[in-house]
Write a protein that holds these residues in place. Structure first.
Motif, short mmCIF file in Angstrom:
data_model
loop_
_atom_site.label_atom_id
_atom_site.label_comp_id
_atom_site.label_asym_id
_atom_site.label_seq_id
_atom_site.Cartn_x
_atom_site.Cartn_y
_atom_site.Cartn_z
N ALA A 72 0.87 -1.19 0.00
CA ALA A 72 0.00 0.00 0.00
C ALA A 72 0.90 1.24 0.00
O ALA A 72 2.08 1.16 0.38
N PHE A 73 0.34 2.38 -0.39
CA PHE A 73 1.18 3.57 -0.54
C PHE A 73 1.77 4.05 0.77
O PHE A 73 2.74 4.79 0.78
N LYS A 74 1.23 3.59 1.89
CA LYS A 74 1.73 4.07 3.18
C LYS A 74 3.17 3.64 3.44
O LYS A 74 3.85 4.25 4.25
N ASP A 75 3.63 2.60 2.74
CA ASP A 75 5.04 2.21 2.84
C ASP A 75 5.96 3.38 2.48
O ASP A 75 7.03 3.54 3.06
N GLY A 97 -5.79 -1.07 9.54
CA GLY A 97 -5.39 -1.80 8.33
C GLY A 97 -4.00 -1.46 7.86
O GLY A 97 -3.03 -1.95 8.42
N ASP A 98 -3.89 -0.60 6.85
CA ASP A 98 -2.62 -0.45 6.14
C ASP A 98 -1.53 0.29 6.91
O ASP A 98 -0.35 0.00 6.74
N THR A 99 -1.90 1.26 7.75
CA THR A 99 -0.88 2.06 8.43
C THR A 99 0.01 1.20 9.33
O THR A 99 1.24 1.31 9.27
N THR A 104 -9.23 9.05 -1.08
CA THR A 104 -8.98 9.87 0.11
C THR A 104 -9.77 9.43 1.35
O THR A 104 -10.95 9.10 1.27
N GLY A 105 -9.07 9.44 2.48
CA GLY A 105 -9.70 9.17 3.77
C GLY A 105 -9.39 10.32 4.71
O GLY A 105 -10.15 11.26 4.88
N ASN A 106 -8.19 10.25 5.33
CA ASN A 106 -7.76 11.31 6.25
C ASN A 106 -7.15 12.51 5.54
O ASN A 106 -6.68 13.44 6.18
N LEU A 107 -7.09 12.46 4.23
CA LEU A 107 -6.67 13.62 3.43
C LEU A 107 -5.16 13.87 3.47
O LEU A 107 -4.69 14.92 3.05
N GLY A 108 -4.40 12.89 3.93
CA GLY A 108 -2.95 13.08 3.98
C GLY A 108 -2.35 13.07 2.58
O GLY A 108 -1.60 13.98 2.19
N ASP A 109 -2.69 12.05 1.81
CA ASP A 109 -2.15 11.90 0.47
C ASP A 109 -2.56 13.08 -0.41
O ASP A 109 -1.74 13.63 -1.16
N ALA A 110 -3.80 13.50 -0.30
CA ALA A 110 -4.27 14.62 -1.14
C ALA A 110 -3.63 15.94 -0.72
O ALA A 110 -3.24 16.74 -1.58
N ASN A 130 -12.26 0.34 3.01
CA ASN A 130 -12.30 0.59 4.46
C ASN A 130 -11.17 1.48 4.97
O ASN A 130 -11.31 2.12 6.00
N ALA A 131 -10.06 1.56 4.22
CA ALA A 131 -8.97 2.46 4.66
C ALA A 131 -9.36 3.93 4.47
O ALA A 131 -8.63 4.82 4.87
N MET A 132 -10.50 4.15 3.84
CA MET A 132 -10.99 5.52 3.63
C MET A 132 -12.27 5.78 4.41
O MET A 132 -12.97 6.76 4.14
N SER A 156 -3.08 5.00 -7.56
CA SER A 156 -3.47 3.68 -7.07
C SER A 156 -2.80 3.42 -5.73
O SER A 156 -1.58 3.36 -5.63
N THR A 157 -3.61 3.27 -4.69
CA THR A 157 -3.07 3.28 -3.33
C THR A 157 -2.76 1.90 -2.75
O THR A 157 -2.05 1.81 -1.76
N ALA A 158 -3.33 0.84 -3.34
CA ALA A 158 -3.02 -0.49 -2.79
C ALA A 158 -3.13 -1.54 -3.88
O ALA A 158 -3.83 -1.36 -4.88
N HIS A 159 -2.41 -2.65 -3.68
CA HIS A 159 -2.52 -3.77 -4.62
C HIS A 159 -3.86 -4.48 -4.39
O HIS A 159 -4.24 -4.71 -3.24
#
Ligand SMILES: *Cc1c(COP(=O)(O)O)cnc(C)c1O
Length: 431
Positions: A102-105, A131-133, A249-255, A301-303, A376-379
């Protein structure tokens, strides 16, 4: 470069201090105090590392030498971050080739290396995860033994695959399986990080120094500017057009990181925030009013976020909604549309989407203008229980994920109380 609070009532601090504190003393979020302008023409080396070096150096100049930054980036990004061109003036930026898919890596690996370089004493990195974090943070800190990463996750709130990637690390990662919900995990982390009296009372104060690694930490935001910048430069180089970015987008960090990249002069035409049925942001764009609400569960669900934690950074950068709307938009995508996009992804785009990326694919189909990058944020294999029935087949596990399953899994069950978590931290609980 110094960093200031969005509430403007806290001291200017260095990047390192901002990372260590997480939240400013006035409870605001740290942001850079100024925005250097970088002309894309100034960037001559268009490799990912070359662009990263150029983008980050003005923000980190006081704290890392050019050589230190370069070695950090080279060690953090030893996997591909490709921009693939699809049909109809559309490309996809694949951020899921890191160790936990996932992009959080990408941000977590930067944060771990920065801390390793700048902090010589032990630290306990505390994070609650749905989940991903947690997986990305555990994986990133796994190799740095002077740090202990403590990940709290809800016992019944994660999929078997997610559970594996939260629990398959070395001894310096403590995975706490909380008998409660994600909200319980978050509450426990917040209390331990934020309440000195509680730390004292439970015997944690003298033993540990805590740092948070949640999505409001500036150490996670800043490196996310790199790939948005790189993708926009690459796209423009190839097609002659500045692309729009569509960001799940979820917590708006990436955006927010994409808005920052645009602010420093990267060729990003506009930004579209793709959300699931949690409509706080799309309502805000429609009405101009920010009204956080409880989150609802969706396939992405990560969003599932009703009160995006980085909203304060977005409104700090663009306080005027009318101005904001000239350069960006927000769309909300329902579960049925996510299912439809995954089912038809192969036929429509030649792609199998993960449920999060599917929201961006749906948003792309609604656009009337050309030249978009789907972020694309996750496989999709991370969400095979959702994706497989929809594509009517078995999605293949990529090598990064397959490797995680070869590792033994280890976790410590705890109750959703400070008492129980403190015992686990102090080693009074058996595995
Ligand atoms: C965390 C996450 C998101 C949302 O990112 P934010 O920075 O919280 O907006 C989207 N997709 C996936 C797969 C994620 O893990």
């Amino acid at each position: 470069m110094k960093y200031i609070s969005t509430r403007h009532a806290a001291d200017r601090v260095s990047f390192l201090e901002a990372v260590e504190r997480g939240l400013a003393v006035d409870q605001g979020l740290y942001v850079p105090e100024s925005w250097p302008l970088i002309q894309p023409g100034e960037i001559t080396d268009h490799s990912f590392i070359g662009i990263a070096q150029k983008i980050l150096s003005p923000f980190l100049r006081d704290e890392l030498t050019a050589h230190e930054l370069h070695s950090l980036l080279k060690s953090a990004y030893d996997f591909q971050i490709p921009l693939r061109y699809l049909k109809n003036d559309t490309a996809v930026l694949e951020l899921f080739h890191g160790p936990t898919a996932a992009f959080k890596d990408i941000a977590a690996r930067f944060l771990a290396r920065f801390m390793n370089l700048k902090i010589s004493e032990q630290r306990t990195i505390l994070v609650a995860t749905s989940g991903d974090t947690g997986g990305a943070v555990a994986s990133a800190f796994d190799e740095f033994k002077k740090f202990r990463a403590v990940v709290l996750f809800p016992r019944n709130g994660v999929s078997p695959l997610q559970r594996q990637q939260l629990t398959c690390w070395s001894d310096n990662v403590l995975s706490l399986e909380v008998n409660g919900s994600f909200d319980d995990c978050q509450r426990l982390v917040k209390t331990i990080l934020g309440d000195a009296q509680v730390r004292e009372q439970f015997g944690l104060a003298s033993k540990f120094r805590f740092t948070s690694a949640n999505s409001i930490n500036i150490g996670r935001l800043l490196p996310q500017m790199i790939y948005h910048s790189a993708a926009a430069i690459w796209y423009q180089q190839k097609t002659g057009h500045a692309p729009g970015l569509i960001i799940p987008t979820g917590n708006l960090g990436d955006a927010v990181a994409a808005f920052w990249a645009r602010k420093i002069g990267m060729p990003i035409r506009e930004i579209t925030i793709a959300t699931n049925a949690n409509t706080t942001l799309s309502n805000f764009y429609r009405t101009g009013r920010y009204e956080p609400r409880p989150s609802i569960r969706t396939l992405a669900n990560a969003m599932d976020v009703g009160a995006p934690s980085n909203f304060e950074r977005l409104s700090d950068l663009h306080p005027d909604v009318h101005e904001l709307k000239k350069i960006s938009s927000a769309v909300s995508v329902l579960d049925d549309e996510i299912r439809h996009a995954i089912r038809h992804g192969k036929a429509d785009w030649g792609e199998i989407w993960c449920p999060h990326t599917a929201t961006a694919a749906v948003a792309r189909e609604r656009m009337k203008t050309p030249h978009w990058i789907i972020v694309s944020t996750a496989h999709p294999a991370k969400f095979s229980e959702i994706v497989n029935p929809l594509i009517g087949g078995e999605i293949e596990m990529p090598p990064n994920l397959a490797q995680l399953f070869e590792r033994p899994s280890r976790s410590t069950p705890v109750d959703a109380t400070i008492d129980s978590v403190a015992d686990a931290l102090l080693g009074k609980t058996s595995h």
